[in-house]
Scaffold this motif. Structure first.
Motif, PDB file in Angstrom:
ATOM      1  N   ASP A  32      -7.186 -43.542  96.189  1.00 49.57           N
ATOM      2  CA  ASP A  32      -7.608 -43.039  94.879  1.00 49.57           C
ATOM      3  C   ASP A  32      -9.120 -43.156  94.717  1.00 49.57           C
ATOM      4  O   ASP A  32      -9.769 -42.262  94.180  1.00 49.57           O
ATOM      5  N   GLU A  35     -10.927 -40.486  96.789  1.00 47.56           N
ATOM      6  CA  GLU A  35     -10.807 -39.187  96.140  1.00 47.56           C
ATOM      7  C   GLU A  35     -11.730 -39.100  94.923  1.00 47.56           C
ATOM      8  O   GLU A  35     -12.340 -38.069  94.672  1.00 47.56           O
ATOM      9  N   TYR A  36     -11.829 -40.202  94.176  1.00 47.20           N
ATOM     10  CA  TYR A  36     -12.729 -40.233  93.019  1.00 47.20           C
ATOM     11  C   TYR A  36     -14.181 -40.047  93.458  1.00 47.20           C
ATOM     12  O   TYR A  36     -14.914 -39.253  92.871  1.00 47.20           O
ATOM     13  N   GLN A  38     -15.316 -38.644  96.116  1.00 49.56           N
ATOM     14  CA  GLN A  38     -15.573 -37.322  96.679  1.00 49.56           C
ATOM     15  C   GLN A  38     -15.495 -36.203  95.640  1.00 49.56           C
ATOM     16  O   GLN A  38     -16.256 -35.239  95.715  1.00 49.56           O
ATOM     17  N   ASN A  39     -14.618 -36.344  94.641  1.00 47.76           N
ATOM     18  CA  ASN A  39     -14.379 -35.212  93.752  1.00 47.76           C
ATOM     19  C   ASN A  39     -14.843 -35.386  92.306  1.00 47.76           C
ATOM     20  O   ASN A  39     -15.168 -34.400  91.659  1.00 47.76           O
ATOM     21  N   GLU A  40     -14.856 -36.605  91.770  1.00 47.84           N
ATOM     22  CA  GLU A  40     -15.089 -36.778  90.346  1.00 47.84           C
ATOM     23  C   GLU A  40     -16.369 -37.534  89.997  1.00 47.84           C
ATOM     24  O   GLU A  40     -16.892 -37.387  88.894  1.00 47.84           O
ATOM     25  N   TYR A  41     -16.863 -38.346  90.883  1.00 49.46           N
ATOM     26  CA  TYR A  41     -17.986 -39.229  90.580  1.00 49.46           C
ATOM     27  C   TYR A  41     -19.248 -38.464  90.191  1.00 49.46           C
ATOM     28  O   TYR A  41     -19.992 -38.868  89.298  1.00 49.46           O
ATOM     29  N   ALA A  43     -19.702 -35.922  88.430  1.00 48.33           N
ATOM     30  CA  ALA A  43     -19.729 -35.487  87.031  1.00 48.33           C
ATOM     31  C   ALA A  43     -20.281 -36.556  86.097  1.00 48.33           C
ATOM     32  O   ALA A  43     -20.745 -36.244  85.001  1.00 48.33           O
ATOM     33  N   SER A  44     -20.271 -37.812  86.519  1.00 49.32           N
ATOM     34  CA  SER A  44     -20.735 -38.904  85.667  1.00 49.32           C
ATOM     35  C   SER A  44     -22.214 -39.237  85.875  1.00 49.32           C
ATOM     36  O   SER A  44     -22.725 -40.151  85.243  1.00 49.32           O
ATOM     37  N   LYS A  57     -24.067 -38.306  99.975  1.00 48.06           N
ATOM     38  CA  LYS A  57     -22.615 -38.272  99.790  1.00 48.06           C
ATOM     39  C   LYS A  57     -21.843 -38.376 101.108  1.00 48.06           C
ATOM     40  O   LYS A  57     -20.946 -39.196 101.241  1.00 48.06           O
TER      41      LYS A  57
END
Length: 74
Positions: A32, A35-36, A38-41, A43-44, A57
Motif C-alpha cells: 500500500d 502504491e501511495y 508512486q501514485n498519490e504522494y 498530489a500532496s 521518484k
C-alpha cells in the motif's frame, strides 16, 4: 564539572535495521505504501517539492522496492 555517562550501542546495524523493518512493514502495508508513493504522494506536494519529487521518484521508488524485497527474504 559533572561527567555525563555515555551509553554505548552494542547492537549491529543489521540488528537495528531488522528491528526497524519489523515495525515498518506489517501485513501488506508495504505494498500500500509503495502504491501511495508512486501514485498519490505527488498530489500532496507544492510545486517546488514536486520538481524534486519528479527528479528523484524513480531512484527513491527503487530503494523502497529493494527494502521490501530484502524484508521479504527475512
Amino acid at each position: 564539572m559533572a561527567k555525563i555517562p555515555i551509553k554505548k550501542v552494542t547492537e549491529t546495524f543489521n540488528e537495528r535495521a531488522s528491528k526497524i523493518t519489523d515495525k515498518i512493514f506489517i501485513d501488506d502495508t508495504d505494498i500500500d505504501f509503495l502504491e501511495y508513493v508512486q501514485n498519490e504522494y505527488a498530489a500532496s506536494l507544492s510545486s517546488a517539492q514536486l520538481k524534486y519529487y519528479r527528479r528523484d521518484k524513480e531512484r527513491d521508488f527503487a530503494k523502497l522496492s529493494l527494502l521490501r524485497v530484502w524484508y521479504q527474504g527475512k
